[in-house]
Design a protein around this motif. Sequence first.
Motif, PDB file in Angstrom:
ATOM      1  N   ASP A   1      15.883 -11.613  30.313  1.00  0.00           N
ATOM      2  CA  ASP A   1      16.680 -12.036  29.172  1.00  0.00           C
ATOM      3  C   ASP A   1      16.612 -10.943  28.093  1.00  0.00           C
ATOM      4  O   ASP A   1      15.542 -10.648  27.571  1.00  0.00           O
ATOM      5  CB  ASP A   1      16.138 -13.356  28.620  1.00  0.00           C
ATOM      6  N   PRO A   2      17.736 -10.334  27.732  1.00  0.00           N
ATOM      7  CA  PRO A   2      17.710  -9.251  26.741  1.00  0.00           C
ATOM      8  C   PRO A   2      17.187  -9.685  25.370  1.00  0.00           C
ATOM      9  O   PRO A   2      16.694  -8.857  24.608  1.00  0.00           O
ATOM     10  CB  PRO A   2      19.174  -8.828  26.641  1.00  0.00           C
ATOM     11  N   ALA A   3      17.293 -10.974  25.066  1.00  0.00           N
ATOM     12  CA  ALA A   3      16.844 -11.448  23.749  1.00  0.00           C
ATOM     13  C   ALA A   3      15.340 -11.240  23.551  1.00  0.00           C
ATOM     14  O   ALA A   3      14.870 -11.151  22.419  1.00  0.00           O
ATOM     15  CB  ALA A   3      17.188 -12.924  23.579  1.00  0.00           C
ATOM     16  N   ALA A   4      14.592 -11.127  24.668  1.00  0.00           N
ATOM     17  CA  ALA A   4      13.137 -10.945  24.566  1.00  0.00           C
ATOM     18  C   ALA A   4      12.745  -9.475  24.460  1.00  0.00           C
ATOM     19  O   ALA A   4      11.566  -9.154  24.373  1.00  0.00           O
ATOM     20  CB  ALA A   4      12.463 -11.566  25.790  1.00  0.00           C
ATOM     21  N   TRP A   5      13.738  -8.569  24.482  1.00  0.00           N
ATOM     22  CA  TRP A   5      13.444  -7.133  24.494  1.00  0.00           C
ATOM     23  C   TRP A   5      13.977  -6.442  23.244  1.00  0.00           C
ATOM     24  O   TRP A   5      14.243  -5.253  23.256  1.00  0.00           O
ATOM     25  CB  TRP A   5      14.060  -6.476  25.735  1.00  0.00           C
TER      26      TRP A   5
ATOM     27  N   LEU B   1      26.587 -13.200  21.648  1.00  0.00           N
ATOM     28  CA  LEU B   1      25.600 -12.622  22.561  1.00  0.00           C
ATOM     29  C   LEU B   1      25.116 -11.277  22.036  1.00  0.00           C
ATOM     30  O   LEU B   1      23.907 -11.014  21.995  1.00  0.00           O
ATOM     31  CB  LEU B   1      26.226 -12.388  23.941  1.00  0.00           C
ATOM     32  N   ALA B   2      26.060 -10.425  21.630  1.00  0.00           N
ATOM     33  CA  ALA B   2      25.705  -9.098  21.120  1.00  0.00           C
ATOM     34  C   ALA B   2      24.825  -9.226  19.880  1.00  0.00           C
ATOM     35  O   ALA B   2      23.856  -8.481  19.707  1.00  0.00           O
ATOM     36  CB  ALA B   2      26.968  -8.297  20.800  1.00  0.00           C
ATOM     37  N   HIS B   3      25.151 -10.182  19.034  1.00  0.00           N
ATOM     38  CA  HIS B   3      24.357 -10.387  17.814  1.00  0.00           C
ATOM     39  C   HIS B   3      22.948 -10.858  18.168  1.00  0.00           C
ATOM     40  O   HIS B   3      21.963 -10.402  17.585  1.00  0.00           O
ATOM     41  CB  HIS B   3      25.069 -11.419  16.931  1.00  0.00           C
ATOM     42  N   ARG B   4      22.866 -11.743  19.157  1.00  0.00           N
ATOM     43  CA  ARG B   4      21.539 -12.264  19.571  1.00  0.00           C
ATOM     44  C   ARG B   4      20.676 -11.172  20.184  1.00  0.00           C
ATOM     45  O   ARG B   4      19.460 -11.180  20.048  1.00  0.00           O
ATOM     46  CB  ARG B   4      21.753 -13.394  20.586  1.00  0.00           C
ATOM     47  N   TRP B   5      21.323 -10.235  20.883  1.00  0.00           N
ATOM     48  CA  TRP B   5      20.577  -9.164  21.534  1.00  0.00           C
ATOM     49  C   TRP B   5      20.417  -7.929  20.663  1.00  0.00           C
ATOM     50  O   TRP B   5      19.872  -6.921  21.104  1.00  0.00           O
ATOM     51  CB  TRP B   5      21.271  -8.762  22.850  1.00  0.00           C
ATOM     52  N   ASN B   6      20.906  -7.990  19.446  1.00  0.00           N
ATOM     53  CA  ASN B   6      20.741  -6.892  18.480  1.00  0.00           C
ATOM     54  C   ASN B   6      21.473  -5.616  18.921  1.00  0.00           C
ATOM     55  O   ASN B   6      20.962  -4.510  18.747  1.00  0.00           O
ATOM     56  CB  ASN B   6      19.236  -6.601  18.266  1.00  0.00           C
ATOM     57  N   ILE B   7      22.644  -5.761  19.536  1.00  0.00           N
ATOM     58  CA  ILE B   7      23.438  -4.590  19.897  1.00  0.00           C
ATOM     59  C   ILE B   7      24.838  -4.736  19.299  1.00  0.00           C
ATOM     60  O   ILE B   7      25.259  -5.839  18.946  1.00  0.00           O
ATOM     61  CB  ILE B   7      23.546  -4.396  21.431  1.00  0.00           C
ATOM     62  N   ARG B   8      25.533  -3.587  19.159  1.00  0.00           N
ATOM     63  CA  ARG B   8      26.840  -3.619  18.503  1.00  0.00           C
ATOM     64  C   ARG B   8      27.998  -3.419  19.472  1.00  0.00           C
ATOM     65  O   ARG B   8      29.130  -3.764  19.169  1.00  0.00           O
ATOM     66  CB  ARG B   8      26.915  -2.525  17.448  1.00  0.00           C
ATOM     67  N   ASN B   9      27.715  -2.787  20.615  1.00  0.00           N
ATOM     68  CA  ASN B   9      28.790  -2.482  21.549  1.00  0.00           C
ATOM     69  C   ASN B   9      29.085  -3.724  22.388  1.00  0.00           C
ATOM     70  O   ASN B   9      28.262  -4.138  23.213  1.00  0.00           O
ATOM     71  CB  ASN B   9      28.360  -1.306  22.430  1.00  0.00           C
ATOM     72  N   LEU B  10      30.269  -4.307  22.194  1.00  0.00           N
ATOM     73  CA  LEU B  10      30.609  -5.552  22.900  1.00  0.00           C
ATOM     74  C   LEU B  10      30.819  -5.306  24.392  1.00  0.00           C
ATOM     75  O   LEU B  10      30.564  -6.186  25.227  1.00  0.00           O
ATOM     76  CB  LEU B  10      31.875  -6.174  22.298  1.00  0.00           C
ATOM     77  N   VAL B  11      31.259  -4.101  24.754  1.00  0.00           N
ATOM     78  CA  VAL B  11      31.460  -3.783  26.169  1.00  0.00           C
ATOM     79  C   VAL B  11      30.101  -3.796  26.880  1.00  0.00           C
ATOM     80  O   VAL B  11      29.965  -4.330  27.982  1.00  0.00           O
ATOM     81  CB  VAL B  11      32.154  -2.408  26.329  1.00  0.00           C
ATOM     82  N   THR B  12      29.093  -3.222  26.220  1.00  0.00           N
ATOM     83  CA  THR B  12      27.736  -3.249  26.780  1.00  0.00           C
ATOM     84  C   THR B  12      27.251  -4.681  26.912  1.00  0.00           C
ATOM     85  O   THR B  12      26.612  -5.036  27.912  1.00  0.00           O
ATOM     86  CB  THR B  12      26.773  -2.453  25.879  1.00  0.00           C
TER      87      THR B  12
ATOM     88  N   LEU C   1      15.709  -3.298  26.717  1.00  0.00           N
ATOM     89  CA  LEU C   1      16.218  -3.570  28.071  1.00  0.00           C
ATOM     90  C   LEU C   1      17.562  -2.887  28.283  1.00  0.00           C
ATOM     91  O   LEU C   1      17.811  -2.292  29.336  1.00  0.00           O
ATOM     92  CB  LEU C   1      16.348  -5.072  28.297  1.00  0.00           C
ATOM     93  N   MET C   2      18.447  -2.938  27.273  1.00  0.00           N
ATOM     94  CA  MET C   2      19.750  -2.286  27.384  1.00  0.00           C
ATOM     95  C   MET C   2      19.567  -0.779  27.552  1.00  0.00           C
ATOM     96  O   MET C   2      20.280  -0.142  28.333  1.00  0.00           O
ATOM     97  CB  MET C   2      20.600  -2.568  26.129  1.00  0.00           C
ATOM     98  N   TRP C   3      18.611  -0.224  26.815  1.00  0.00           N
ATOM     99  CA  TRP C   3      18.352   1.219  26.922  1.00  0.00           C
ATOM    100  C   TRP C   3      17.881   1.570  28.325  1.00  0.00           C
ATOM    101  O   TRP C   3      18.345   2.560  28.912  1.00  0.00           O
ATOM    102  CB  TRP C   3      17.305   1.633  25.887  1.00  0.00           C
ATOM    103  N   LEU C   4      16.973   0.771  28.868  1.00  0.00           N
ATOM    104  CA  LEU C   4      16.461   1.043  30.223  1.00  0.00           C
ATOM    105  C   LEU C   4      17.564   0.887  31.272  1.00  0.00           C
ATOM    106  O   LEU C   4      17.662   1.692  32.206  1.00  0.00           O
ATOM    107  CB  LEU C   4      15.297   0.099  30.535  1.00  0.00           C
TER     108      LEU C   4
END
Lengths: 137, 85
Positions: free
Chosen positions: A94-98, B42-53, A109-112
């Motif tokens: 789950d990316p939320a935990a990383w 989802l992007a906000h929850r995962w702390n990322i800005r690129n929606l495609v990612t 996790l996204m970086w990896l």
Amino acid sequence: MDFRDSPVLDATLRLLLPFIVVFSFQLFSYGANSPGGGFQAGVAFGTIVVVLDLVWRRRVYHDRIFAGMELGGLLLLGALLMLGWLETGRPFPDPAAWIGQGLLFSNVLMWLLNLGIFLEVAGSIVLIVRRLMESER
Amino acid sequence: MNGICSRAVTAVLVAGLVLLAIRTAPPEPPHRDHATTEVISLAHRWNIRNLVTAIYLGPRAADTFLEVMVVTLAVIGLRHLGERP
């Protein structure tokens, strides 16, 4: 005169190579927060290597390096896949935990994952094009 | 004659498809629907800005992995083709 004998092309490629390599690293590193990602970075890196192969008429770096990159990327993605299955029963954790800090590691996790995809795609592109060039000779 | 006929038929088909696309194109700009809002959250929850990612490494991560496998299979396949006597 063949285009490959052009001193302009030779000098330009020599100067561009380090910038394109660094740019490809930037693409996958910041891919989670700006346009880019592992695929784009891998294609950029692979393309410059292939262009150098074509212009300089020799393999710039040995195949083993790119096979190693591809294997490394595959192992990294496989490890993250297994970790996800063990943790949550779904592919990838789950990316939320990383969540990390800053723009570079805003989500580790996204970086990896981007790193794994970059290594895999960069290695594959070079190996595929080299094999196709070999078969044409 | 054959070449001219096939080109004419192709031109008519392409023109027809273009007209169809123009006629069925939505007049108003696309609006955010439920799926887009989900990806943004989802992007906000995962702390990322690129929606495609957020899409290709999120809900479609398995597809991304399979695509990587396809590329790997291409490398393996080409390698074996090259080794054939």
